[in-house]
Design a protein around this motif. Structure first.
Motif, PDB file in Angstrom:
ATOM      1  N   THR B  17      14.666 -33.610  -2.308  1.00 57.36           N
ATOM      2  CA  THR B  17      13.532 -33.870  -1.415  1.00 57.36           C
ATOM      3  C   THR B  17      13.780 -35.155  -0.647  1.00 57.36           C
ATOM      4  O   THR B  17      14.734 -35.884  -0.949  1.00 57.36           O
ATOM      5  CB  THR B  17      12.209 -34.035  -2.211  1.00 57.36           C
ATOM      6  OG1 THR B  17      12.281 -35.235  -2.980  1.00 57.36           O
ATOM      7  CG2 THR B  17      11.950 -32.852  -3.127  1.00 57.36           C
ATOM      8  N   ALA B  24      13.104 -31.572 -11.994  1.00 57.24           N
ATOM      9  CA  ALA B  24      11.952 -30.773 -12.424  1.00 57.24           C
ATOM     10  C   ALA B  24      12.123 -30.284 -13.855  1.00 57.24           C
ATOM     11  O   ALA B  24      11.176 -30.219 -14.627  1.00 57.24           O
ATOM     12  CB  ALA B  24      11.753 -29.605 -11.469  1.00 57.24           C
ATOM     13  N   GLU B  43       1.006 -30.647 -18.475  1.00 55.10           N
ATOM     14  CA  GLU B  43       0.163 -30.861 -17.304  1.00 55.10           C
ATOM     15  C   GLU B  43       0.843 -30.395 -16.032  1.00 55.10           C
ATOM     16  O   GLU B  43       2.045 -30.139 -16.014  1.00 55.10           O
ATOM     17  CB  GLU B  43      -0.141 -32.355 -17.175  1.00 55.10           C
ATOM     18  CG  GLU B  43      -1.001 -32.852 -18.294  1.00 55.10           C
ATOM     19  CD  GLU B  43      -1.168 -34.351 -18.197  1.00 55.10           C
ATOM     20  OE1 GLU B  43      -1.873 -34.788 -17.281  1.00 55.10           O
ATOM     21  OE2 GLU B  43      -0.585 -35.062 -19.011  1.00 55.10           O
ATOM     22  N   SER B  44       0.043 -30.356 -14.972  1.00 52.92           N
ATOM     23  CA  SER B  44       0.549 -29.948 -13.677  1.00 52.92           C
ATOM     24  C   SER B  44       1.793 -30.761 -13.307  1.00 52.92           C
ATOM     25  O   SER B  44       1.811 -31.975 -13.462  1.00 52.92           O
ATOM     26  CB  SER B  44      -0.548 -30.181 -12.646  1.00 52.92           C
ATOM     27  OG  SER B  44      -0.133 -29.715 -11.413  1.00 52.92           O
ATOM     28  N   GLY B  45       2.846 -30.080 -12.851  1.00 53.06           N
ATOM     29  CA  GLY B  45       4.034 -30.769 -12.375  1.00 53.06           C
ATOM     30  C   GLY B  45       5.038 -31.138 -13.445  1.00 53.06           C
ATOM     31  O   GLY B  45       6.056 -31.758 -13.158  1.00 53.06           O
ATOM     32  N   GLY B  47       6.995 -29.179 -15.050  1.00 54.26           N
ATOM     33  CA  GLY B  47       8.194 -28.349 -15.020  1.00 54.26           C
ATOM     34  C   GLY B  47       8.087 -27.003 -15.708  1.00 54.26           C
ATOM     35  O   GLY B  47       9.099 -26.313 -15.888  1.00 54.26           O
ATOM     36  N   LYS B  48       6.895 -26.578 -16.064  1.00 54.79           N
ATOM     37  CA  LYS B  48       6.717 -25.294 -16.746  1.00 54.79           C
ATOM     38  C   LYS B  48       7.180 -24.137 -15.868  1.00 54.79           C
ATOM     39  O   LYS B  48       7.989 -23.299 -16.289  1.00 54.79           O
ATOM     40  CB  LYS B  48       5.238 -25.083 -17.128  1.00 54.79           C
ATOM     41  CG  LYS B  48       4.640 -26.204 -17.946  1.00 54.79           C
ATOM     42  CD  LYS B  48       3.187 -25.946 -18.290  1.00 54.79           C
ATOM     43  CE  LYS B  48       2.217 -25.890 -17.115  1.00 54.79           C
ATOM     44  NZ  LYS B  48       2.011 -27.155 -16.405  1.00 54.79           N
ATOM     45  N   SER B  49       6.654 -24.093 -14.630  1.00 53.79           N
ATOM     46  CA  SER B  49       6.993 -22.976 -13.750  1.00 53.79           C
ATOM     47  C   SER B  49       8.462 -22.984 -13.386  1.00 53.79           C
ATOM     48  O   SER B  49       9.099 -21.929 -13.346  1.00 53.79           O
ATOM     49  CB  SER B  49       6.162 -23.024 -12.466  1.00 53.79           C
ATOM     50  OG  SER B  49       4.808 -22.869 -12.763  1.00 53.79           O
ATOM     51  N   VAL B  50       8.996 -24.167 -13.104  1.00 55.09           N
ATOM     52  CA  VAL B  50      10.408 -24.221 -12.714  1.00 55.09           C
ATOM     53  C   VAL B  50      11.294 -23.785 -13.889  1.00 55.09           C
ATOM     54  O   VAL B  50      12.313 -23.126 -13.689  1.00 55.09           O
ATOM     55  CB  VAL B  50      10.788 -25.627 -12.185  1.00 55.09           C
ATOM     56  CG1 VAL B  50      12.275 -25.700 -11.867  1.00 55.09           C
ATOM     57  CG2 VAL B  50       9.978 -25.963 -10.938  1.00 55.09           C
ATOM     58  N   PRO B  61      14.180 -23.170  -3.718  1.00 54.70           N
ATOM     59  CA  PRO B  61      15.346 -23.945  -3.306  1.00 54.70           C
ATOM     60  C   PRO B  61      15.891 -24.895  -4.378  1.00 54.70           C
ATOM     61  O   PRO B  61      16.814 -25.652  -4.088  1.00 54.70           O
ATOM     62  CB  PRO B  61      14.808 -24.747  -2.116  1.00 54.70           C
ATOM     63  CG  PRO B  61      13.371 -24.958  -2.459  1.00 54.70           C
ATOM     64  CD  PRO B  61      12.940 -23.704  -3.155  1.00 54.70           C
ATOM     65  N   GLU B 180       0.682 -19.010 -16.235  1.00 55.68           N
ATOM     66  CA  GLU B 180      -0.736 -19.273 -16.001  1.00 55.68           C
ATOM     67  C   GLU B 180      -1.457 -18.005 -15.521  1.00 55.68           C
ATOM     68  O   GLU B 180      -2.112 -18.022 -14.477  1.00 55.68           O
ATOM     69  CB  GLU B 180      -0.915 -20.383 -14.950  1.00 55.68           C
ATOM     70  CG  GLU B 180      -0.090 -21.616 -15.222  1.00 55.68           C
ATOM     71  CD  GLU B 180      -0.923 -22.840 -15.584  1.00 55.68           C
ATOM     72  OE1 GLU B 180      -2.129 -22.690 -15.827  1.00 55.68           O
ATOM     73  OE2 GLU B 180      -0.336 -23.918 -15.654  1.00 55.68           O
TER      74      GLU B 180
HETATM   75  N1  ATP Z   1      10.243 -26.205  -3.882  1.00 51.33           N
HETATM   76  C1  ATP Z   1      10.142 -27.411  -4.431  1.00 51.33           C
HETATM   77  N2  ATP Z   1      10.600 -28.493  -3.785  1.00 51.33           N
HETATM   78  C2  ATP Z   1      10.516 -29.736  -4.330  1.00 51.33           C
HETATM   79  N3  ATP Z   1       9.990 -29.981  -5.549  1.00 51.33           N
HETATM   80  C3  ATP Z   1       9.515 -28.942  -6.237  1.00 51.33           C
HETATM   81  C4  ATP Z   1       9.556 -27.607  -5.729  1.00 51.33           C
HETATM   82  N4  ATP Z   1       9.002 -26.778  -6.652  1.00 51.33           N
HETATM   83  C5  ATP Z   1       8.628 -27.559  -7.673  1.00 51.33           C
HETATM   84  N5  ATP Z   1       8.946 -28.859  -7.433  1.00 51.33           N
HETATM   85  C6  ATP Z   1       8.676 -29.999  -8.325  1.00 51.33           C
HETATM   86  O1  ATP Z   1       9.149 -29.721  -9.622  1.00 51.33           O
HETATM   87  C7  ATP Z   1       8.297 -30.275 -10.585  1.00 51.33           C
HETATM   88  C8  ATP Z   1       7.891 -29.233 -11.605  1.00 51.33           C
HETATM   89  O2  ATP Z   1       7.107 -28.238 -10.954  1.00 51.33           O
HETATM   90  P1  ATP Z   1       6.502 -26.992 -11.700  1.00 51.33           P
HETATM   91  O3  ATP Z   1       5.999 -26.079 -10.635  1.00 51.33           O
HETATM   92  O4  ATP Z   1       7.476 -26.444 -12.660  1.00 51.33           O
HETATM   93  O5  ATP Z   1       5.293 -27.619 -12.497  1.00 51.33           O
HETATM   94  P2  ATP Z   1       4.304 -26.885 -13.498  1.00 51.33           P
HETATM   95  O6  ATP Z   1       4.494 -27.525 -14.811  1.00 51.33           O
HETATM   96  O7  ATP Z   1       4.465 -25.416 -13.400  1.00 51.33           O
HETATM   97  O8  ATP Z   1       2.894 -27.363 -12.916  1.00 51.33           O
HETATM   98  P3  ATP Z   1       1.514 -26.537 -12.681  1.00 51.33           P
HETATM   99  O9  ATP Z   1       0.772 -26.671 -13.961  1.00 51.33           O
HETATM  100  O10 ATP Z   1       0.866 -27.345 -11.579  1.00 51.33           O
HETATM  101  O11 ATP Z   1       1.846 -25.154 -12.286  1.00 51.33           O
HETATM  102  C9  ATP Z   1       7.104 -30.880  -9.830  1.00 51.33           C
HETATM  103  O12 ATP Z   1       7.303 -32.263  -9.721  1.00 51.33           O
HETATM  104  C10 ATP Z   1       7.187 -30.226  -8.484  1.00 51.33           C
HETATM  105  O13 ATP Z   1       6.637 -31.075  -7.492  1.00 51.33           O
END
Ligand code: ATP
Ligand code: ADP
Ligand code: SF4
Ligand code: MG
Ligand code: MG
Lengths: 344, 329
Positions: B17, B24, B43-45, B47-50, B61, B180
């Motif tokens: 970025t 992540a 919590e949000s962010g 890294g669960k989804s990634v 990306p 989620e």
């Molecule tokens: N396309 C992207 N470009 C840049 N950073 C990203 C991208 N997708 C995710 N991130 C970053 O990766 C990190 C982990 O994101 P992720 O979506 O896995 O969080 P999460 O735990 O699933 O959160 P949530 O509970 O909000 O869904 C975050 O800091 C997010 O900003």
């Protein structure tokens, strides 16, 4: 606390002066309908019965929680209660004054005594305003302070909500969600209101930040003797912060009771299912829990079911439920429920 | 010990970025056993989804820059795009928070649910559609044959989530990742969907990864849980043990900061002070140390690895690894 309403000569419905022993806010048979239009002429073909006959009293210094599924009319009721909306029918008393159809200067005066905290700390703050402007705006609108006194007041408000007063010249995007919510709270407090509607104030925040904001709201309440209508869909949070809880379904209040009473002895079948649906963060409790799973979806507020609105999903519904609207009946100590076949 | 179905080993996924490299997923390891429901909470962010997307190789990306995802003897980070597409169609399915993002608004629902069968099993349209309608019925869509002709926007949020689950299950995958799946839904609808997931897990034996930020959902759904913070796993273990005696200060504080519906008395919540860190600029050592009530000098210096603490749990914490019990006012 002043015992005089903010409106001077506004229509009094009490024969004596309002005192803090009377309800601060009293809503009776309140209706807020929104037109649904269609066709090229945009003729009104129906109405969304967002709030459809609500009675609710809120005492000075108490927190009333309002829970229910999305679209059931919580925000609409909250907005009407502080006259951000004009009701379709019914009556709202604030400090004994009838404010239902207030307009112009008198409505503006009323705004000094009421405020709202919104769900989305991102959308509710103007990104082009500094934090100082955001908190200062209501001070200017109501001519509460000027110059240095105004600056001091803004800084004081920031301090009160736990923000560094040096942040006055920063913009909302420079803050986290929890900090933005604090800015929103500082703005609401700037007019020194007595009544605040908190509309899902923590739903958009991280789990670890929610407790910070809940504690802040509780601290401010006792410090400034505030009265809250606290709207949320998370019943655990509502039970924690509220003295009493009102459960809403499709524009109507189905049950009102103190938090512990509501949890221990719900009378309305909807409350029972709602409580059963809330996950408890304890695997020992969760594995032992009996689950009452409600079938189906909420019916349409444009065409709510006849009789009891909950009957289309109610496990206890019988014929009579379709024929007549169940009234809110007393079940002892400030506990009311609207059901013909209540839980025992 | 049973042979794990899926093994994530020291996974690293990054995003480039403007502010710098977002780590992540920063060295995540865990196993998924056959037939189990594993919770991932954080919590949000964090890294669960990634993490989930990286397992499915849908992290773009973002880039997987290290680690392995072992599934049926192969490393999924190494297989070809074609092989991966086939695995996604047959063996692993993912459902998302917002089903609208993965349903196509212009195709009839039944047709979409049948797609994996046409594409990956080579079934003809009619046979695939019959099977899709059956599956829609099994996930609780009333009058499934008729509703299969409707478009996604004609369904409510809860019904759309059922459609997504049906689509994921048509090929009876071995792994279902639910990211989620109920966060956007009302609690009564959430209860319906969680009940359906329990049922699916029992009936099909599908091993499920359930991602959520709701500790109550984990408590009711998952036998095992991993807790993530700032791109790392900070604690893992049987849900009963992790909730009864958390071995990481983050888990410990989080559990005390949330109100419980069954609380007998009003007690002030004990918030975690401070903010979750930026993943571009992680604190040194343990990423939780700036907010931690138990930290010792070493915590800001060295990154603690995830190690056994007690009989059944893993924790990435210098303090609990040294034998200290977490307690306090
Ligand atoms: N396309 C992207 N470009 C840049 N950073 C990203 C991208 N997708 C995710 N991130 C970053 O990766 C990190 C982990 O994101 P992720 O979506 O896995 O969080 P999460 O735990 O699933 O959160 P949530 O509970 O909000 O869904 C975050 O800091 C997010 O900003
Ligand atoms: N300005 C408006 N115009 C038309 N319909 C509205 C408006 N505001 C709310 N509604 C409708 O009124 C009902 C209640 O909405 P709301 O009070 O926002 O519910 P809640 O806050 O409980 O989610 C919903 O059906 C909603 O779509
Ligand atoms: S009045 Fe009838 S339909 Fe309504 S909640 Fe009671 S039993 Fe159910
Ligand atoms: Mg609302
Ligand atoms: Mg996510």
């Amino acid at each position: 606390m002043s015992s005089r309403g903010p409106l001077g000569e506004a229509a009094k419905t009490l024969t004596r002066a309002w005192t803090t022993a009377d309800p601060l806010v009293s809503v009776s048979d309140l209706k807020v309908w929104f037109p649904v239009s269609s066709g090229i002429l945009q003729r009104t073909i129906a109405h969304v019965h967002a709030v459809d006959g609500v009675d609710l009293e809120i005492k000075t210094g108490e927190t009333v929680g309002l829970v229910g599924e999305s679209g059931c009319g919580k925000s609409t009721l909250g907005r009407a209660a502080i006259r951000l909306l004009e009701p379709t029918a019914g009556k709202i008393l604030f400090k004994g004054d009838d404010i239902t159809h207030l307009r112009g200067e008198r409505l503006r005066a009323l705004r000094r005594d009421m405020a709202m905290i919104f769900q989305d700390p991102y959308a509710s703050l103007d990104p082009r305003q500094t934090v100082g402007d955001i908190v200062g705006e209501p001070i200017d609108i109501h001519h509460l302070a000027k110059g240095k006194e105004r600056q001091d007041r803004i800084r004081e408000m920031l301090r009160v909500v736990g923000l560094n007063p040096r942040f006055v010249d920063r913009y909302p995007h420079e803050f986290s969600g929890g900090q933005r919510q604090r800015v929103g709270i500082a703005r609401a407090l700037a007019v020194e209101p007595s009544f605040i509607v908190c509309d899902e104030p923590i739903s958009a925040l991280d789990v670890s930040i929610q407790a910070q904001i809940i504690n802040l709201l509780e601290r401010l309440q006792s410090k400034f003797n505030l009265t809250y209508l606290f709207i949320a869909h998370d019943l655990s949070v509502v039970k924690h912060i509220s003295n009493r809880i009102a459960v809403m379904y499709l524009g109507k209040i189905m049950e009102v009771a103190g938090g512990t009473q509501l949890y221990k002895r719900p009378r309305h079948p909807y409350t029972g299912s709602l409580l059963s649906a809330i996950p408890i963060p304890d695997p020992v409790v969760e594995t032992r829990r009996e689950r009452l799973i409600l079938q189906g979806d909420v019916a349409s507020p444009v065409n709510p079911p006849s009789g009891c609105r909950f009957r289309t999903r109610c496990p206890r519904a019988r014929e009579h439920c379709a024929e007549e609207v169940p009234p809110l009946e007393e079940y002892g100590d400030e506990h009311k429920a609207a059901c013909f076949y209540p839980l025992d | 010990m049973t042979q794990a179905l899926l093994e994530v080993q020291d996974l690293h996924t990054v995003f480039a970025t403007k502010e710098g490299t977002v780590k992540a997923v920063d060295g995540v390891s865990f196993e998924l056993n056959p037939g189990e429901t594993l919770g991932i909470v954080g919590e949000s962010g964090c890294g669960k989804s990634v993490t989930a997307l990286s397992i499915m190789r849908l992290q773009r990306p973002g880039k997987i820059v290290g680690g392995k995802v072992m599934f049926k003897g192969q490393d999924l980070t190494k297989v070809t795009e074609d092989e991966m597409r086939d695995i996604r169609g047959r063996e692993m399915a993912m459902i998302f928070q917002d089903p609208m993002t993965s349903l196509n608004p212009v195709f009839r629902t039944g047709w979409q649910v049948a797609e994996p069968l046409r594409l990956h099993h080579g079934w003809d349209s009619k046979k695939a559609l019959t099977s899709a309608v059956q599956m829609l019925g099994r996930v609780g869509i009333p009058s499934a044959a008729e509703r299969a002709r409707d478009y996604p926007h004609q369904f409510s949020g809860g019904m759309r989530q059922r459609v997504m689950i049906a689509m994921g299950l048509t090929t009876t995958p071995a792994v279902l990742i639910a990211d989620e799946p109920t966060t956007a839904l009302d609690v009564t609808i959430q209860a319906q969907i969680l009940d359906l997931l329990r049922h699916v897990n029992r009936e099909f034996g599908t091993a499920t990864i359930l991602i959520t930020h709701n500790l109550g959902v984990v408590a009711g759904m998952c036998k095992r849980v991993i807790v993530m913070y700032a791109g790392r796993v900070v604690e893992a273990g049987p849900t009963m043990d992790v909730f009864a005696h958390p071995k990481h200060p983050y888990t410990w504080s989080l559990l005390r900061s949330i109100p419980r519906l069954d609380a007998e008395r009003h007690e002030p919540l004990k918030p975690i002070e401070g903010l979750p860190p930026s993943l571009v600029d992680l604190p040194s050592g343990c990423a939780f140390h700036p907010r931690c009530a138990f930290k010792v000098e070493r915590c800001s210096r060295d990154v603690p690895a995830l190690q056994p603490v007690g009989d059944t749990q893993l924790s990435a914490c210098w303090v609990t690894q040294a034998g200290t019990e977490l307690k306090g006012a």
